[in-house]
Write a protein that holds these residues in place. Structure first.
Motif, short mmCIF file in Angstrom:
data_model
loop_
_atom_site.label_atom_id
_atom_site.label_comp_id
_atom_site.label_asym_id
_atom_site.label_seq_id
_atom_site.Cartn_x
_atom_site.Cartn_y
_atom_site.Cartn_z
N GLY A 37 -53.64 -4.40 -5.90
CA GLY A 37 -52.59 -3.29 -5.88
C GLY A 37 -53.06 -2.17 -5.09
O GLY A 37 -52.55 -1.87 -4.37
N GLU A 38 -54.32 -1.82 -5.36
CA GLU A 38 -55.07 -0.55 -4.64
C GLU A 38 -55.11 -1.06 -3.24
O GLU A 38 -55.01 -0.13 -2.17
CB GLU A 38 -56.25 -0.46 -5.50
N ARG A 39 -55.36 -2.21 -2.83
CA ARG A 39 -55.82 -2.67 -1.49
C ARG A 39 -54.37 -2.59 -0.69
O ARG A 39 -54.40 -1.97 0.28
CB ARG A 39 -56.23 -3.89 -1.38
N GLN A 40 -53.39 -2.93 -1.41
CA GLN A 40 -52.17 -3.01 -0.75
C GLN A 40 -51.47 -1.30 -0.60
O GLN A 40 -51.02 -1.44 0.32
CB GLN A 40 -50.97 -3.84 -1.80
N LEU A 41 -51.78 -0.67 -1.48
CA LEU A 41 -51.30 0.77 -1.48
C LEU A 41 -51.94 1.31 -0.14
O LEU A 41 -51.47 1.97 0.73
CB LEU A 41 -51.49 1.49 -2.68
N ARG A 42 -53.11 0.91 -0.14
CA ARG A 42 -54.07 1.64 0.93
C ARG A 42 -53.72 0.96 2.33
O ARG A 42 -53.82 1.75 3.35
CB ARG A 42 -55.61 1.53 0.79
N GLU A 43 -53.45 -0.28 2.50
CA GLU A 43 -52.96 -1.02 3.58
C GLU A 43 -51.49 -0.37 4.03
O GLU A 43 -51.35 -0.19 5.19
CB GLU A 43 -52.73 -2.46 3.55
N GLN A 44 -50.76 -0.12 2.95
CA GLN A 44 -49.36 0.53 3.50
C GLN A 44 -49.71 1.90 4.05
O GLN A 44 -48.89 2.14 4.93
CB GLN A 44 -48.44 0.49 2.15
N HIS A 45 -50.42 2.74 3.36
CA HIS A 45 -50.69 3.98 3.82
C HIS A 45 -51.16 4.02 5.33
O HIS A 45 -50.85 4.54 6.18
CB HIS A 45 -51.78 4.60 2.77
N GLN A 46 -52.13 3.03 5.44
CA GLN A 46 -52.76 3.04 6.87
C GLN A 46 -51.67 2.44 7.94
O GLN A 46 -51.67 2.95 9.03
CB GLN A 46 -53.99 1.95 6.83
N ALA A 47 -50.66 1.48 7.36
CA ALA A 47 -49.73 1.08 8.47
C ALA A 47 -48.97 2.20 8.76
O ALA A 47 -48.52 2.22 9.86
CB ALA A 47 -49.15 -0.10 7.77
N MET A 48 -48.40 2.94 7.59
CA MET A 48 -47.83 4.15 7.85
C MET A 48 -48.36 5.18 8.96
O MET A 48 -47.50 5.69 9.67
CB MET A 48 -47.22 4.80 6.56
N ILE A 49 -49.66 5.09 8.73
CA ILE A 49 -50.46 6.21 9.69
C ILE A 49 -50.15 5.80 11.17
O ILE A 49 -49.96 6.50 12.09
CB ILE A 49 -51.55 6.58 8.97
N ARG A 50 -50.52 4.37 11.39
CA ARG A 50 -50.72 3.91 12.59
C ARG A 50 -49.11 4.10 13.38
O ARG A 50 -48.94 4.26 14.32
CB ARG A 50 -50.88 2.24 12.66
N ASP A 51 -48.07 3.57 12.36
CA ASP A 51 -46.73 3.58 12.99
C ASP A 51 -46.62 5.28 13.45
O ASP A 51 -45.76 5.47 14.39
CB ASP A 51 -45.62 3.51 11.65
N LEU A 52 -46.76 6.28 12.62
CA LEU A 52 -46.76 7.45 12.83
C LEU A 52 -47.12 7.96 14.21
O LEU A 52 -46.85 8.36 15.23
CB LEU A 52 -47.34 8.52 11.93
N ARG A 53 -48.46 7.44 14.42
CA ARG A 53 -49.44 7.61 15.67
C ARG A 53 -48.71 7.22 16.83
O ARG A 53 -48.55 7.41 17.87
CB ARG A 53 -50.79 7.10 15.55
N ALA A 54 -48.10 5.67 16.79
CA ALA A 54 -47.55 4.98 17.71
C ALA A 54 -46.09 6.02 18.03
O ALA A 54 -45.89 6.24 19.22
CB ALA A 54 -46.89 3.53 17.19
N ARG A 55 -45.45 6.24 17.12
CA ARG A 55 -44.10 7.03 17.53
C ARG A 55 -44.39 8.42 18.27
O ARG A 55 -43.91 8.98 19.14
CB ARG A 55 -43.37 7.49 15.92
N HIS A 56 -45.60 9.10 17.82
CA HIS A 56 -46.10 10.12 18.46
C HIS A 56 -46.38 9.91 19.67
O HIS A 56 -46.15 10.89 20.97
CB HIS A 56 -47.38 10.88 17.70
N ALA A 57 -47.04 8.94 20.12
CA ALA A 57 -47.55 8.27 21.53
C ALA A 57 -46.37 8.44 22.41
O ALA A 57 -46.20 8.70 23.55
CB ALA A 57 -48.35 7.34 21.53
N ARG A 58 -45.16 7.68 21.90
CA ARG A 58 -43.95 7.30 22.52
C ARG A 58 -43.33 8.93 22.91
O ARG A 58 -42.74 8.81 23.83
CB ARG A 58 -43.04 6.37 21.58
N ILE A 59 -43.21 9.51 21.84
CA ILE A 59 -42.58 10.93 22.14
C ILE A 59 -43.34 11.73 23.06
O ILE A 59 -42.59 12.52 23.71
CB ILE A 59 -42.12 11.64 20.78
N LYS A 60 -44.38 11.69 23.23
CA LYS A 60 -45.31 12.48 24.21
C LYS A 60 -45.08 11.90 25.55
O LYS A 60 -45.37 12.66 26.57
CB LYS A 60 -46.69 12.31 24.04
N GLN A 61 -44.65 10.44 25.69
CA GLN A 61 -44.39 10.17 26.98
C GLN A 61 -43.02 10.55 27.45
O GLN A 61 -42.87 10.36 28.83
CB GLN A 61 -44.35 8.58 26.80
#
Length: 177
Positions: free
Chosen positions: A4-28
Motif C-alpha cells: 500500500g505504501e509503495r502504491q501511494l508513493r507511485e501514485q504521488h510520483q505519477a502525479m508529479i510527472r504529470d504536473l511536469r509534463a503539463r507545465h512543459a506543454r504550457i511553456k511551449q
C-alpha cells in the motif's frame, strides 16, 4: 516497504510527472494560443489534486502503523483490567486484608477508563508507549498486592498512576485537536 505504501508513493510520483509534463506543454504554448487556456486549467487542476494528495499522504502512510498501535493499546488496557480483577480475587482468596482493595479497586476503575482511549495518527507512538508503561505499573501493583515487595512501593504505584493517567489524558486531548 508495504504494498500500500509503495502504491501511494507511485501514485504521488505519477502525479508529479504529470504536473511536469503539463507545465512543459504550457511553456511551449504562448499566452495568445487557443490551447493555452485549456492547458492552464488542466495544469491548475492537476496541481490542486497533487496538493490534496500531499496533504493526505502522511496520514495514509501512517495508517497501518496506527492500526497496529491501536490494537496494542486497546488490548493492553483490556488485559490489565482482567489482571486487576484477578488481583482482587487473588487478594480475597489468599486471605489478605481487605485494605488492599483500596489499592486494587481504583486500579480496576482506572484500567476500565483506559478502554476509551482513542488512538490517533498524530500520537499513536506515544499512546503505544503509555500502554506499555501501563504493563510495568500493573506488574508493580501485582507485586505489592501479593506481598512480593514491600508495601512502601505503593508510593511508586501512586506516582505511576498519576504519570500514566496524565500521559493518557494529554495524548487524548492533543489527538482531539
Amino acid at each position: 516497504m508495504a504494498e500500500g505504501e509503495r502504491q501511494l508513493r507511485e501514485q504521488h510520483q505519477a502525479m508529479i510527472r504529470d504536473l511536469r509534463a503539463r507545465h512543459a506543454r504550457i511553456k511551449q504554448c504562448g499566452p495568445d494560443d487557443a490551447a493555452f487556456d485549456e492547458q492552464y486549467e488542466q495544469l491548475v487542476a492537476c496541481a490542486e489534486s497533487l496538493l490534496e494528495i500531499e496533504r493526505m499522504l502522511p496520514g495514509r502512510l501512517a495508517q497501518p502503523k496506527r492500526e497496529r498501535a491501536e490494537k496494542v493499546v486497546k488490548w493492553s488496557w483490556r488485559g490489565q483490567t482482567v489482571v486487576a480483577a484477578a488481583l482482587i480475587a487473588a487478594v480475597l482468596a489468599l486471605g489478605h486484608t481487605a485494605w488492599w482493595l483500596v489499592l486494587l479497586i481504583p486500579h480496576l476503575v482506572a484500567t476500565l477508563m483506559g478502554w476509551s482511549v482513542t488512538v490517533t495518527v498524530e500520537r499513536f507512538k506515544e499512546q503505544r508507549a503509555i500502554s506499555i508503561g501501563l504493563h510495568v505499573l500493573c506488574l508493580l501493583v501485582a507485586l505489592v498486592a501479593l506481598g512480593v515487595v514491600s508495601a512502601w512501593w505503593i508510593v511508586a504505584v501512586l506516582v505511576g498512576w498519576v504519570a500514566v493517567g496524565a500521559a493518557s489524558e494529554g495524548a487524548s486531548q492533543q489527538g482531539a485537536k
